[in-house]
Write an enzyme that holds these catalytic residues in place. Structure first.
Site, PDB file in Angstrom:
ATOM      1  N   LEU A   1      16.750  40.763  18.091  1.00 20.71           N
ATOM      2  CA  LEU A   1      15.416  41.286  17.077  1.00 20.71           C
ATOM      3  C   LEU A   1      14.695  40.135  16.855  1.00 20.71           C
ATOM      4  O   LEU A   1      13.630  40.051  15.541  1.00 20.71           O
ATOM      5  CB  LEU A   1      16.541  41.039  16.177  1.00 20.71           C
ATOM      6  CG  LEU A   1      16.791  42.866  15.285  1.00 20.71           C
ATOM      7  CD1 LEU A   1      18.592  42.821  15.070  1.00 20.71           C
ATOM      8  CD2 LEU A   1      16.660  43.323  15.539  1.00 20.71           C
ATOM      9  N   THR A   2      14.689  39.088  17.493  1.00 17.97           N
ATOM     10  CA  THR A   2      13.591  38.731  17.489  1.00 17.97           C
ATOM     11  C   THR A   2      12.104  39.013  18.043  1.00 17.97           C
ATOM     12  O   THR A   2      10.435  38.403  18.184  1.00 17.97           O
ATOM     13  CB  THR A   2      13.135  36.927  18.404  1.00 17.97           C
ATOM     14  OG1 THR A   2      13.775  36.736  19.439  1.00 17.97           O
ATOM     15  CG2 THR A   2      14.615  36.513  17.221  1.00 17.97           C
ATOM     16  N   GLY A   3      12.496  39.724  19.078  1.00 18.68           N
ATOM     17  CA  GLY A   3      11.466  40.925  19.962  1.00 18.68           C
ATOM     18  C   GLY A   3      11.464  39.649  21.075  1.00 18.68           C
ATOM     19  O   GLY A   3       9.931  40.107  21.604  1.00 18.68           O
TER      20      GLY A   3
ATOM     21  N   GLY B   1      19.038  37.712  20.101  1.00 16.29           N
ATOM     22  CA  GLY B   1      18.096  37.280  20.394  1.00 16.29           C
ATOM     23  C   GLY B   1      16.835  38.582  20.093  1.00 16.29           C
ATOM     24  O   GLY B   1      16.219  38.375  20.455  1.00 16.29           O
TER      25      GLY B   1
ATOM     26  N   TYR C   1      36.847  29.346  20.065  1.00 14.73           N
ATOM     27  CA  TYR C   1      35.487  28.879  20.761  1.00 14.73           C
ATOM     28  C   TYR C   1      35.598  27.449  21.362  1.00 14.73           C
ATOM     29  O   TYR C   1      35.774  26.087  21.432  1.00 14.73           O
ATOM     30  CB  TYR C   1      34.679  28.599  19.919  1.00 14.73           C
ATOM     31  CG  TYR C   1      34.080  29.786  18.829  1.00 14.73           C
ATOM     32  CD1 TYR C   1      34.307  31.360  19.265  1.00 14.73           C
ATOM     33  CD2 TYR C   1      33.383  29.900  18.021  1.00 14.73           C
ATOM     34  CE1 TYR C   1      34.485  32.599  17.944  1.00 14.73           C
ATOM     35  CE2 TYR C   1      32.877  30.476  16.594  1.00 14.73           C
ATOM     36  CZ  TYR C   1      33.660  32.652  17.599  1.00 14.73           C
ATOM     37  OH  TYR C   1      32.944  33.339  16.706  1.00 14.73           O
TER      38      TYR C   1
HETATM   39  N1  LIG Z   1      34.003  37.012  14.140  1.00 14.47           N
HETATM   40  C1  LIG Z   1      33.999  36.972  15.440  1.00 14.47           C
HETATM   41  O1  LIG Z   1      34.681  37.563  16.042  1.00 14.47           O
HETATM   42  C2  LIG Z   1      32.627  36.131  16.391  1.00 14.47           C
HETATM   43  C3  LIG Z   1      32.197  37.258  17.038  1.00 14.47           C
HETATM   44  C4  LIG Z   1      30.504  36.536  17.293  1.00 14.47           C
HETATM   45  C5  LIG Z   1      30.117  35.832  16.726  1.00 14.47           C
HETATM   46  N2  LIG Z   1      30.505  34.985  15.217  1.00 14.47           N
HETATM   47  C6  LIG Z   1      29.957  33.887  15.285  1.00 14.47           C
HETATM   48  O2  LIG Z   1      28.695  34.682  15.217  1.00 14.47           O
HETATM   49  C7  LIG Z   1      27.801  33.801  15.533  1.00 14.47           C
HETATM   50  C8  LIG Z   1      26.145  34.168  16.087  1.00 14.47           C
HETATM   51  O3  LIG Z   1      26.743  35.456  16.719  1.00 14.47           O
HETATM   52  P1  LIG Z   1      25.937  35.285  18.111  1.00 14.47           P
HETATM   53  O4  LIG Z   1      25.510  33.826  18.678  1.00 14.47           O
HETATM   54  O5  LIG Z   1      26.557  36.437  18.979  1.00 14.47           O
HETATM   55  O6  LIG Z   1      24.686  36.154  18.247  1.00 14.47           O
HETATM   56  P2  LIG Z   1      23.380  35.908  17.369  1.00 14.47           P
HETATM   57  O7  LIG Z   1      23.084  35.279  16.653  1.00 14.47           O
HETATM   58  O8  LIG Z   1      22.533  36.962  17.453  1.00 14.47           O
HETATM   59  O9  LIG Z   1      22.750  35.658  18.690  1.00 14.47           O
HETATM   60  C9  LIG Z   1      22.340  33.737  18.835  1.00 14.47           C
HETATM   61  C10 LIG Z   1      21.547  33.734  20.457  1.00 14.47           C
HETATM   62  O10 LIG Z   1      19.913  34.622  19.498  1.00 14.47           O
HETATM   63  C11 LIG Z   1      19.113  33.854  20.018  1.00 14.47           C
HETATM   64  N3  LIG Z   1      18.009  33.224  19.308  1.00 14.47           N
HETATM   65  C12 LIG Z   1      18.413  32.486  17.830  1.00 14.47           C
HETATM   66  N4  LIG Z   1      17.955  32.082  16.534  1.00 14.47           N
HETATM   67  C13 LIG Z   1      16.605  32.314  17.720  1.00 14.47           C
HETATM   68  C14 LIG Z   1      15.018  32.229  17.429  1.00 14.47           C
HETATM   69  N5  LIG Z   1      14.728  32.131  16.252  1.00 14.47           N
HETATM   70  N6  LIG Z   1      14.534  32.646  17.971  1.00 14.47           N
HETATM   71  C15 LIG Z   1      15.139  33.108  19.858  1.00 14.47           C
HETATM   72  N7  LIG Z   1      15.851  33.233  19.129  1.00 14.47           N
HETATM   73  C16 LIG Z   1      17.078  32.830  18.680  1.00 14.47           C
HETATM   74  C17 LIG Z   1      19.823  32.446  20.721  1.00 14.47           C
HETATM   75  O11 LIG Z   1      19.474  33.261  22.290  1.00 14.47           O
HETATM   76  P3  LIG Z   1      19.332  32.168  23.676  1.00 14.47           P
HETATM   77  O12 LIG Z   1      20.923  31.062  23.290  1.00 14.47           O
HETATM   78  O13 LIG Z   1      19.059  32.777  25.129  1.00 14.47           O
HETATM   79  O14 LIG Z   1      17.940  31.436  23.811  1.00 14.47           O
HETATM   80  C18 LIG Z   1      21.524  32.486  20.423  1.00 14.47           C
HETATM   81  O15 LIG Z   1      21.575  32.450  21.404  1.00 14.47           O
HETATM   82  C19 LIG Z   1      28.528  32.857  16.430  1.00 14.47           C
HETATM   83  O16 LIG Z   1      27.805  31.537  16.540  1.00 14.47           O
HETATM   84  C20 LIG Z   1      29.321  32.854  15.915  1.00 14.47           C
HETATM   85  O17 LIG Z   1      29.985  31.371  15.646  1.00 14.47           O
HETATM   86  C21 LIG Z   1      31.778  36.007  15.056  1.00 14.47           C
END
Ligand SMILES: NC(=O)c1ccc[n+]([C@@H]2O[C@H](COP(=O)([O-])OP(=O)(O)OC[C@H]3O[C@@H](n4cnc5c(N)ncnc54)[C@H](OP(=O)(O)O)[C@@H]3O)[C@@H](O)[C@H]2O)c1
Length: 319
Positions: free
Chosen positions: A217-219, A215, A64
């Site tokens: 699943l937040t709807g 995001g 990252y």
């Molecule tokens: N190991 C791996 O290969 C791998 C791969 C991917 C991710 N990850 C890890 O998993 C973490 C999370 O995954 P992710 O960011 O891909 O997906 P996620 O957690 O499903 O989605 C995060 C996004 O959802 C939205 N969100 C979060 N909370 C919210 C709320 N309360 N209300 C409305 N929208 C909300 C935001 O979007 P907006 O920014 O558009 O507001 C945020 O950027 C990453 O930071 C990373 O540490 C690991």
């Protein structure tokens, strides 16, 4: 309030919900070009809301932004006066086009970027590398022995590779703490491809990444499909593919959320970390402070057995 739980068979205790800071790449590296920028002020607020809400663990990785996310995490923890002993930090080695011995060459960089925050869990980011799983696990064991890291994990390993990693570590008397994989209510394949069963059998924690499907699943994307245009390509793809099919699921989450005076996304996170007892923890991302507050708040209520089953049923098409 959901209680802290052990990472695999280690004595490291994490809150069932943590925060992932993949987005904090500051425009560096391949992924940096597509992740939105988050100001230092907002990063500090995100950590404040998370920590005050009971979250004690944070996920980052070398990939990252080649250390940028790690260093931004350390800065935000420090800006909030949070002590190393009060948080669990996990980061990941990037194995792509590398041999396992690269871990010992780069570990001091990870330590430098994390600036005083211990690497409580060090993971191999994915299973593709020039070295065998056996060699990689031996290298991780060496880092553990040298006290550079506190526990060992993997990410994106299938059931067979996870078992192999576990067996190699077991020979050295080390538990495999966690396998970090993509798991959410719209991506439930780990329940049928052996990953979850193997984790339960061997006592390995599953750390669910992308738990809110970016995001979806937040709807918020169902309510405002225009917002989809602002999402970067990877999330747009996931959301577009599942937007229509997830309408009944999000309706169920919304209905249940009202009964607990919470939000649909909080119900989705709570389900993820309770449906399989203590096997699954999760690390939702946050780019705004309110999101970290809501993620922490997802640990503050209990779904009934009937609600857990109703949600499982509403998302059966994603099994
Ligand atoms: N190991 C791996 O290969 C791998 C791969 C991917 C991710 N990850 C890890 O998993 C973490 C999370 O995954 P992710 O960011 O891909 O997906 P996620 O957690 O499903 O989605 C995060 C996004 O959802 C939205 N969100 C979060 N909370 C919210 C709320 N309360 N209300 C409305 N929208 C909300 C935001 O979007 P907006 O920014 O558009 O507001 C945020 O950027 C990453 O930071 C990373 O540490 C690991």
């Amino acid at each position: 309030m959901l209680e802290k739980r052990s990472l695999g068979k280690t004595d490291i205790k994490v809150s069932p919900i943590g925060i992932g800071v993949m987005m904090w790449m500051g425009g560096k590296g391949l992924l940096g070009r597509i992740a939105p920028d988050v100001s230092d002020e907002v990063k500090n607020e995100i950590i404040k809301e998370a920590f005050e809400g009971g979250i004690n663990f944070f996920d980052t990785a070398e990939m990252y932004g080649f250390g940028r996310s790690e260093s931004n995490l350390a800065k935000a923890l420090r800006a909030n006066g949070i002590d190393d002993k009060d948080v669990i930090v996990e980061t990941k080695w990037n194995p792509l086009l590398r041999r396992a011995r690269n871990m010992r060459r780069t570990i001091n960089k990870r330590i430098r970027f994390l600036d005083g925050y211990t690497i409580d869990l060090y993971m191999v980011h994915q299973p593709i590398s020039f070295s065998s799983i056996k060699t990689e696990m031996k290298e991780l064991a060496r880092l553990l022995e040298d006290n550079k890291i506190k526990s060992v994990g993997i990410s994106n390993y299938n059931a067979e590779k996870m078992r192999k990693a576990h067996e190699e570590l077991e020979k050295l008397g080390i538990p495999l703490a966690a396998n970090q994989v993509n798991y959410s209510l719209v991506k439930r394949n780990i329940e049928s491809n052996g990953i979850l069963d193997t984790a339960k059998e061997l006592g390995i924690t599953i750390t669910a990444y992308t738990p809110l499907a970016g995001g979806l699943l937040t709807g918020k994307l169902h309510n405002n499909p225009e917002a989809l245009k602002k999402k970067f390509a990877m999330y747009r793809m996931v959301a577009k593919r599942n937007l229509e099919e997830s309408i009944p699921l999000v309706e169920t989450l919304t209905e249940i959320s009202k009964a607990h005076d919470v939000l649909p996304g909080q119900v989705a996170l709570n389900w993820l970390v309770t449906y399989h007892d203590e096997t699954v923890v999760t690390i939702p991302g946050a780019t705004k402070a309110y999101q970290a507050k809501e993620s922490a708040g997802a640990m503050a209520f209990n779904l009934t057995k009937a609600e857990l089953e109703e949600i499982a049923e509403a998302s059966e098409i994603f099994l």
